[in-house]
Design a protein around this motif. Structure first.
Motif, PDB file in Angstrom:
ATOM      1  N   HIS A 191      38.413  43.046  49.102  1.00  0.00           N
ATOM      2  CA  HIS A 191      39.376  42.302  48.274  1.00  0.00           C
ATOM      3  C   HIS A 191      40.789  42.432  48.829  1.00  0.00           C
ATOM      4  N   LYS A 238      34.431  41.477  38.238  1.00  0.00           N
ATOM      5  CA  LYS A 238      34.034  42.820  38.662  1.00  0.00           C
ATOM      6  C   LYS A 238      32.508  42.961  38.697  1.00  0.00           C
ATOM      7  N   GLU A 295      30.164  41.332  37.009  1.00  0.00           N
ATOM      8  CA  GLU A 295      29.464  41.278  35.733  1.00  0.00           C
ATOM      9  C   GLU A 295      28.271  40.318  35.832  1.00  0.00           C
ATOM     10  N   SER A 321      40.009  35.598  35.292  1.00  0.00           N
ATOM     11  CA  SER A 321      40.109  36.338  36.551  1.00  0.00           C
ATOM     12  C   SER A 321      40.479  35.402  37.690  1.00  0.00           C
TER      13      SER A 321
END
Length: 433
Positions: free
Chosen positions: A355, A364, A366, A377
């Motif tokens: 990143h 993240k 999910e 995000s």
């Protein structure tokens, strides 16, 4: 299938790849599997050393090899099955009565006792039962597939792309100059740090100009040289959420007015009404923001268009519902051309993402679907990280491009084939005593 001796209903089987009912699909898969093996024998490519089945659509090839003389043990030892998708629609199921009507005595005994095949014939479960080795097309995809096919060890072999096909001419020129031997050994792309800023920026400017010209000629949309161009091109399946970025048009305007522009391309399955709606949503969103944020949609999603896009945009956007993306090769093509990915951590991207170094993650990792969470995000990273890096200037962006290229060295077709060769070599081993 258009042989003079074929009945009309059989002659029509080759008319269309995606279409028709289960009866048509079943017979097409008979042609692919059984017919494919018989063609190989007829043209002299015989005997076969092994069989690599890509998805369940060609499973009947394994049954034909039994008919040609392989034992079940030999078939298991010499067959690799690759599963590509966690999407249920990608795993065909047919009524046993229909299967028996088409392939008859090719079916082995007790076939209906195979896990997943008790009520209907699951082509993927049947293939896994017959094959001795099974793989998936990314590390994450292997984990997902293991939950779909319980009790089966599934080896990850992450997909890769053919470097000579998917590198733009300007990038090939600088690779030739600074990364000697990359054409024969694409692992050399890992040394992209050798490429000077000026050469890299010049090559990217040429590729960007090609895309701007293509967009203008094809759509009439005028892209701006100084704006960040975000690309999204793939099959328009609903889980890929092509319209996610247009979820909050006011916020998008606040973030991107006179700073960003979009180029979309892709096609929906002829029977996927949800995918078709995604395309309509993109056109609707584009119309509402066009004065501040240019949006183009390239309708001819050909290989040439794909190359122009993966080589000519500045950011490659991918926001599927994790973990539905099996691999995601378009992102690999973009990285190879120095285009950082901006993606949900799905498919290949969890293996590649650093990143802020070679691209950016959305979210993240999910696994549940939450469009609001993911678009928040997306907007946050775009506003606070990507556009900040873009505004710093070409030197900062060149670091990102070199890191993306270096990352792509691990995701080439050459590396992928070398991984598969390990399995192919087992095909020729003598059966253990």
């Amino acid at each position: 299938t258009r042989h003079d001796l074929n009945k009309p209903e059989h002659a029509a089987l080759g008319n269309r790849l995606y279409g028709g009912d289960d009866s048509t699909r079943l017979r097409q898969e008979y042609l692919l599997g059984v017919g494919g093996i018989r063609v190989l024998k007829a043209i002299g490519e015989w005997p076969l050393k092994g069989l690599h089945l890509n998805e369940g659509h060609c499973t009947f090839a394994a049954l034909e090899m039994i008919s040609q003389g392989w034992t079940l043990a030999e078939l298991s030892r010499r067959t690799l099955f690759t599963t590509h998708t966690p999407v249920p629609a990608g795993h065909d199921r047919f009524a046993w009565e229909d299967v028996e009507d088409v392939i008859g005595n090719l079916l082995p005994e007790n076939v209906r006792t195979i896990d997943g095949c008790q009520e209907s014939c699951s082509m993927s479960h049947l293939a896994i039962a017959l094959a001795g080795q099974v793989n998936a097309v990314s590390n994450l995809n292997a984990w997902v597939a293991s939950t779909m096919f319980e009790g089966t060890h599934i080896e990850p072999i992450t997909n890769g792309v053919h470097h000579l096909t998917w590198t733009t001419p300007p990038m090939k020129e600088i690779f030739d100059e600074y990364l000697h031997g990359w054409r024969n050994d694409p692992a050399i792309l890992a040394h992209a740090g050798k490429i000077p800023d000026a050469a890299l920026i010049s090559a990217r400017q040429q590729a960007r100009a090609v895309l701007r010209d293509l967009v203008h000629v094809s759509t009439g949309v005028e892209l701006h040289e100084d704006r960040l161009t975000i690309g999204f091109a793939r099959r328009f399946a609903t889980y890929k959420r092509a319209n996610l970025v247009f979820s909050d048009l006011e916020r998008l305007r606040k973030i991107g007015t006179h700073k960003i522009q979009f180029v979309f391309a892709g096609k929906a399955h002829s029977r996927d009404e949800g995918g078709k709606q995604l395309i309509r949503d993109i056109f609707a969103g584009a119309e509402q923001v066009s004065d501040e944020i240019p949006v183009a949609f390239l309708e001819d999603y050909s290989m040439a268009t794909g190359l122009a896009m993966t080589g000519g945009v500045d950011i490659w956007l991918n926001n599927p519902v994790r973990p539905m993306e099996a691999s995601g090769t378009s992102g690999m093509k973009a990285a190879m051309n120095g285009v950082p990915n901006f993606s949900i951590l799905d498919g290949w991207w969890p293996e590649a993402c650093e990143h802020g170094v070679n691209g950016w993650a959305i979210g993240k990792a999910e696994d549940d679907r939450d469009d609001q969470r993911d678009v928040d995000s997306l907007y946050s990273v775009l506003e606070n990280e990507i556009l900040q890096a873009w505004s710093v200037g070409e030197e900062r962006w060149a670091h990102l491009m070199r890191a993306a290229i270096a990352t792509s060295a691990r995701f080439t077709g050459a590396r992928m084939i070398s991984d598969y060769v390990r399995f192919y070599e087992l095909f020729s081993h003598d059966e253990p005593e």
